[in-house]
Design an enzyme around this catalytic site. Structure first.
Site, mmCIF file in Angstrom:
data_model
loop_
_atom_site.group_PDB
_atom_site.id
_atom_site.type_symbol
_atom_site.label_atom_id
_atom_site.label_comp_id
_atom_site.label_asym_id
_atom_site.label_seq_id
_atom_site.Cartn_x
_atom_site.Cartn_y
_atom_site.Cartn_z
ATOM 1 N N LEU A 191 -9.561 33.829 29.196
ATOM 2 C CA LEU A 191 -8.455 34.725 29.486
ATOM 3 C C LEU A 191 -8.704 36.136 28.973
ATOM 4 O O LEU A 191 -9.248 36.341 27.888
ATOM 5 C CB LEU A 191 -7.164 34.176 28.867
ATOM 6 C CG LEU A 191 -6.760 32.770 29.299
ATOM 7 C CD1 LEU A 191 -5.455 32.369 28.629
ATOM 8 C CD2 LEU A 191 -6.634 32.664 30.817
ATOM 9 N N HIS A 199 -5.123 38.327 32.966
ATOM 10 C CA HIS A 199 -4.361 37.075 32.929
ATOM 11 C C HIS A 199 -3.092 37.223 32.095
ATOM 12 O O HIS A 199 -2.021 36.730 32.474
ATOM 13 C CB HIS A 199 -5.202 35.958 32.301
ATOM 14 C CG HIS A 199 -6.462 35.623 33.032
ATOM 15 N ND1 HIS A 199 -7.706 35.848 32.498
ATOM 16 C CD2 HIS A 199 -6.663 35.068 34.247
ATOM 17 C CE1 HIS A 199 -8.619 35.433 33.343
ATOM 18 N NE2 HIS A 199 -8.023 34.961 34.416
ATOM 19 N N ASP A 249 -8.386 39.757 43.137
ATOM 20 C CA ASP A 249 -8.916 38.796 44.113
ATOM 21 C C ASP A 249 -8.100 38.918 45.398
ATOM 22 O O ASP A 249 -7.276 38.061 45.722
ATOM 23 C CB ASP A 249 -8.845 37.384 43.539
ATOM 24 C CG ASP A 249 -9.708 37.233 42.300
ATOM 25 O OD1 ASP A 249 -10.932 37.386 42.407
ATOM 26 O OD2 ASP A 249 -9.156 36.972 41.217
#
Length: 314
Positions: free
Chosen positions: A60, A64, A177
């Site tokens: 992480l 995140h 993403d």
């Protein structure tokens, strides 16, 4: 009558205990290693409570953690998952060396008052007779799919499984993403899943590099030049905004990004630069007032980095 009263008191006590075990804020995080454990916890959640879910592969970073904070701010119960999903890695990719640091990640999640962590092993998620996958048509044909054949089949499958197990009200993903975000919205819509998908902005280092678990692979020299990835996208953005509101050829934007990347000797490969529709990730020939998303994948040394930028009129 005495038995009825006893049963009623037991039921009330049982529900209160279950509720206390579900919302653990201030009482530490509850770790679940199996699907039945998560399902038992999930059944104890009162229907009126909202459940925020942040699926991750661990290692992480602040990207995140920004998702976790938003989930904590907006939901009654927060669940995170850590699972390095083998079905989204192709041959020769970094499945074996992908960083795994469960205890460190668990501490970070505890500090942010996450209630539950689901961290299954591969056998729990994909049993020996597993044959069912979610295959989104057309995603192997977009730029990231061409570079990573089968990747989106693995992503669609694991996200579908996680949503079925956790049954979140809201699920949180990062814009870095971009194609994955498009895919997840698509499967939620197409498969009629009762999940609100929340996409949050890419979190960047002070020098512009998009935060990623794979940044840890960069050598000191490679890390120093890595911001050129973001700089190349900024050059395309400035070109788009400086075009006087007129449509601009996607090829022109792609060439500018490619040129900036190739000006750095440590950029060993430019896999793609793509200008696409934000909703479908399908290529655009020109970009007008409706905007687009420009995304890229390149290698600095041996490390594959991806990034993207949404182009929209100010």
């Amino acid at each position: 009558a005495k038995l009825l009263v006893y049963l009623e008191e037991y039921t009330v006590h049982d529900k209160m205990s279950a509720a206390a075990s579900v919302v653990r804020r201030g009482g530490g995080i509850s770790l679940h290693r199996t699907i039945p454990s998560v399902r038992a916890m999930r059944r104890a959640v009162e229907p009126s409570l909202s459940v925020g879910f942040v699926p991750t592969m661990g290692a992480l970073h602040e990207g995140h953690l920004s998702l976790i904070r938003e989930a904590r701010r907006s939901n009654d119960v927060v669940i995170a998952s850590i699972f390095v999903n083998p079905t989204q890695f192709g041959a020769g990719e970094d499945l074996d060396k992908y960083p795994r640091q469960l205890e460190q990640d668990k501490e970070l999640l505890t500090d942010l008052e996450v209630d539950h962590l689901f961290a299954p092993d591969c056998d729990s998620m994909y049993g020996p007779n597993h044959v069912t996958y979610v295959e989104p048509e057309g995603f192997d044909d977009i730029a990231e799919g061409v570079s990573r054949p089968g990747h989106f089949k693995g992503v669609a499958t694991v996200v579908t499984k996680l949503f079925n197990i956790v049954k979140p009200t809201n699920a949180y993903f990062g814009q870095k993403d971009a194609a994955q975000c498009c895919l997840i919205r698509r499967i939620v819509h197409d498969l009629d899943m009762d999940v609100n998908v929340v996409i949050m902005d890419t979190v960047r280092e002070p020098d512009g590099l998009a935060m990623s678990s794979r940044n840890a692979y960069l050598t000191e020299a490679e890390r120093k030049v890595a911001p050129i990835v973001y700089q190349s996208l900024c050059t395309a953005r400035d070109l788009y905004h400086g075009n006087g509101g007129r449509p601009i050829a996607s090829q022109h934007l792609q060439e500018v990004v490619d040129s900036v990347l190739r000006s750095e000797p440590l950029v060993t490969q430019v896999q793609y630069v793509s200008v696409d529709c934000r909703e479908t990730m399908r290529p655009l020939q020109t970009v007008g007032k409706e905007g687009a998303i420009i995304s890229l994948a390149c290698k600095i040394g041996s490390v594959r980095l991806i990034d993207n930028m949404v182009l929209k009129r100010i």
